[in-house]
Design an enzyme around this catalytic site. Structure first.
Site, PDB file in Angstrom:
ATOM      1  N   GLU A 164     127.856 -14.561  80.559  1.00 30.37           N
ATOM      2  CA  GLU A 164     127.038 -13.949  81.404  1.00 30.37           C
ATOM      3  C   GLU A 164     127.097 -14.351  82.681  1.00 30.37           C
ATOM      4  O   GLU A 164     127.642 -13.623  83.601  1.00 30.37           O
ATOM      5  CB  GLU A 164     125.709 -13.831  80.854  1.00 30.37           C
ATOM      6  N   ASP A 184     129.341 -12.590  85.994  1.00 30.95           N
ATOM      7  CA  ASP A 184     128.761 -12.478  87.144  1.00 30.95           C
ATOM      8  C   ASP A 184     129.139 -13.016  88.382  1.00 30.95           C
ATOM      9  O   ASP A 184     129.503 -12.551  89.451  1.00 30.95           O
ATOM     10  CB  ASP A 184     127.229 -12.855  87.116  1.00 30.95           C
ATOM     11  N   SER A 217     125.421  -5.658  82.385  1.00 35.52           N
ATOM     12  CA  SER A 217     125.868  -6.623  83.081  1.00 35.52           C
ATOM     13  C   SER A 217     126.993  -7.070  83.875  1.00 35.52           C
ATOM     14  O   SER A 217     126.955  -7.579  84.737  1.00 35.52           O
ATOM     15  CB  SER A 217     125.357  -8.058  82.125  1.00 35.52           C
ATOM     16  N   ASP A 223     130.200  11.668  91.087  1.00 34.25           N
ATOM     17  CA  ASP A 223     129.303  12.186  89.914  1.00 34.25           C
ATOM     18  C   ASP A 223     129.848  12.104  88.703  1.00 34.25           C
ATOM     19  O   ASP A 223     130.914  12.521  88.390  1.00 34.25           O
ATOM     20  CB  ASP A 223     128.780  13.647  90.365  1.00 34.25           C
ATOM     21  N   ILE A 224     129.032  11.576  87.844  1.00 30.88           N
ATOM     22  CA  ILE A 224     129.442  11.291  86.458  1.00 30.88           C
ATOM     23  C   ILE A 224     128.506  12.595  85.693  1.00 30.88           C
ATOM     24  O   ILE A 224     127.446  12.570  85.600  1.00 30.88           O
ATOM     25  CB  ILE A 224     129.212   9.983  85.635  1.00 30.88           C
ATOM     26  N   GLY A 248     124.663  15.811  89.608  1.00 20.89           N
ATOM     27  CA  GLY A 248     123.380  15.269  90.387  1.00 20.89           C
ATOM     28  C   GLY A 248     122.915  13.996  89.597  1.00 20.89           C
ATOM     29  O   GLY A 248     123.678  13.309  88.726  1.00 20.89           O
ATOM     30  N   ASP A 298     120.983  11.792  87.147  1.00 18.84           N
ATOM     31  CA  ASP A 298     120.503  11.907  85.620  1.00 18.84           C
ATOM     32  C   ASP A 298     120.119  10.448  85.238  1.00 18.84           C
ATOM     33  O   ASP A 298     120.580   9.437  85.758  1.00 18.84           O
ATOM     34  CB  ASP A 298     121.611  12.567  84.923  1.00 18.84           C
TER      35      ASP A 298
END
Length: 592
Positions: A291, A295, A509, A551-552, A570, A572
């Site tokens: 992690e 990052d 993450s 937009d997905i 839009g 979601d």
């Protein structure tokens, strides 16, 4: 960062005793907080009397409503005060407890032999920390602590399911922890590793779009989110920060190997490491954290040479208390929050990839952490959090409907929102996969059971809810709760270096530091032109910034025995507004 005078109690640790004054003051106690035994936890044994626990006492913030007003004014692009962020002193003045609260709490502590020399206070004095043996904590709180085990693991906590306070202190103390908090603070990731042959298969010298469906690199993300041509500066007034807990360490050799492969200009560069509560950054190759490495490598690699900051916070929750573990240090999140709120200088963008099911966090605790996030927003910090990796709950569409069970004693089936992503002052980041992008099936999302829908979301989120067929998932989620995530970014096949080898990692993450990098670059653009950082993003995102996203509209986030919510046109609760387009967002930045 400001320093505090830490205190050591006169403890007879060998015998587990503590010298109380005589005669003891007799207090009239009343229940302050109680919880049902959280799912998965079993009582093991009474807590050792001499075990030292760090009690954090939260005093009521005197004027949080006023701070919230300031937060929204300086974060609203249409307000004349936009960008006029508050200083640390101004924030502290707004939330400082009333003198009466300070006095009464001090009198209560004094009755147990605890004076100012035994206490650590933050700069606003709304948090007070003392270290006492379990035997004393039990007297102070009129409760009994036990050792608890999480089923099927070696994870242990010392907790109680209820505690009491003197009746007259009920309104002068918001909460005391660790008491009823059973959070495990999960890392938001699912990890898989390349085989050696596979790692060699993907050459990175000429990264082109088709290869990004197999391996996500810095160049892929720069192309995908339209900032390949933007070059940031090392401006002193702009920085990106990442937070690490759970003994996750950034391995510097891995970071340099990543730079050599993907960001050659950054080879040899360094970041500022800030230790909180004695946090380490162990460079033993076996201690490299997937992690922490993820990052650092992508947040820093995508934004180089933007100034880079990393926090390492001590504490490993949960832990196994024994004769050799004398101190309870398993609440690192609040420890980090204490540290950063007391810092005089802050990065303008911070990414955090840790969280928990909202219901495992007592509301009193979640509320105070959320208020801390608001304080940072008022000071001009954009706070990004991973939305979670279990869809609307357990991530399992094929499980029976009783896999997501409430902890409130009713044993209802319920979607499980993620905290702190569900805090309305945070910007929650969901996940996508593939090119063209679709929603990744583990993208956490839904609606908070703790926090009502903020005004900035009302019209847009209600439009989404109105589009659902009548009765969709009735009773499984809070239709008036804060909706999340707000945005999304790629969440699979990230190529990182871990323990000296290239590896592949997935999870929201990965999405959070990637989106945070875009915001850090937008801040660089603003700061280089003499403007303030963006700060709390959501009022801008929901009124203007949403037009700068891809937009997905394909995919869903299954869980709790359901297909979850669908990505749609839009906003979601799977991918929010979608993924960022840097150049479009840059054109939509507020002029002031």
């Amino acid at each position: 960062m400001k320093l505090f005078a830490h205190c050591l109690l006169a403890l007879a640790l060998a015998s587990g005793t503590f010298a109380l004054p005589h005669p003891e003051v007799s207090w009239n106690y009343r229940l302050k907080e109680s919880i049902n035994i959280p799912n998965g936890w079993s009582k093991v044994a009474p807590a050792p009397a001499g075990h030292i626990i760090h009690l954090r006492i939260g005093l009521p913030q005197s004027n949080f409503a006023e701070l919230e007003r300031h937060l929204y004014e300086v974060s609203d692009p249409s307000h004349p005060r936009y960008g006029q962020h508050l200083s640390q002193d101004e924030v502290d003045a707004l939330i400082a407890p009333k003198k009466e609260s300070l006095q009464l709490v001090d009198e209560w502590l004094a009755s147990f032999g605890l004076g100012e020399e035994h206490c650590t206070r933050n700069s606003a004095k709304d948090w007070l920390t003392i270290k006492v043996p379990i035997s004393v904590a039990e007297k102070m709180l009129n409760t009994k602590y036990h050792i608890w085990n999480y089923d099927g693991t070696d994870d242990h906590l010392i907790r109680t399911t209820e505690y009491h306070l003197p009746e007259h202190l009920g309104r002068h103390i918001d909460l005391i922890q660790p008491t009823t908090l059973f959070a495990r603070w999960n890392k938001m990731k699912a990890t898989s590793f390349f085989e050696d042959a596979a790692a060699e298969l993907f050459g990175l010298e000429d990264q082109v779009q088709p290869s990004c469906n197999q391996t996500i690199t810095v160049n892929c993300l720069k192309e995908l989110y339209n900032f390949k041509g933007y070059h940031s500066s090392e401006n002193r007034n702009n920085a990106i920060g990442i937070s690490s807990y759970l003994e996750e360490y950034i391995n510097n050799n891995d970071l340099q190997a990543f730079y050599k492969e993907q960001v050659p200009a950054a080879v040899g560069s360094k970041y500022q490491l800030i230790s909180v509560n004695g946090g380490k950054n162990d460079q033993n190759i076996s201690k490299a954290g997937s992690e922490a490495n993820l990052d650092a490598q992508f947040a820093f690699g995508l934004t180089y040479p933007t100034r880079r900051v990393a926090w390492t916070t001590a504490g490993q929750p949960p832990f196994k208390p024994d004769q050799h573990t004398t101190t309870n240090t398993n609440e690192p999140y609040l420890t980090w929050m204490d540290g950063i709120l007391n810092a005089t200088e802050l990065p303008q963008t911070i990414s955090t990839s840790y969280g928990e099911e909202e219901q495992t966090i007592p509301f009193s605790y979640a509320s105070r952490v959320c208020q801390g996030i608001a304080q940072l927003g008022a000071r001009g910090v954009s706070m990004m959090f991973s939305s979670g990796d279990y869809g609307v709950g357990d991530g399992n569409a094929n499980a029976s409907m009783n896999t997501c069970i409430t902890n409130d004693g009713t044993n209802r089936t319920r979607f499980m929102p993620t905290f702190p992503a569900s805090c309305p002052y945070s910007t929650a980041v969901g996940g996508t996969v593939n090119i063209p992008e679709v929603a990744v099936d583990f993208s956490g999302g839904g609606f908070s059971d703790y926090f009502p829908r903020p005004d900035y979301q009302n019209n847009i989120v209600q439009k989404y809810l109105d589009s659902l067929p009548e009765g969709t998932y009735k009773g499984l989620y809070n239709t008036t709760g804060r909706g999340f995530p707000d945005v999304a970014a790629m969440a699979r096949r990230y190529r990182i270096w871990l323990s000296g080898r290239p590896s592949s990692i997935a999870g929201t993450s990965a999405s959070a530091p990637t989106f945070s990098a875009v915001i850090a670059l937008l801040n660089d653009y603003r700061v280089s032109r003499g403007k303030k950082s963006l700060g709390f993003l959501n009022p801008w995102l929901y009124t203007q910034g949403f037009a700068g996203f891809n937009d997905i509209t394909v995919g869903n986030n299954p869980g709790c025995g359901t297909p979850g919510f669908n990505a749609t046109k839009g906003w979601d609760p799977v991918t929010g507004f979608g993924t960022p387009d840097f150049e479009k967002l840059k054109a939509l930045l507020p002029p002031n």
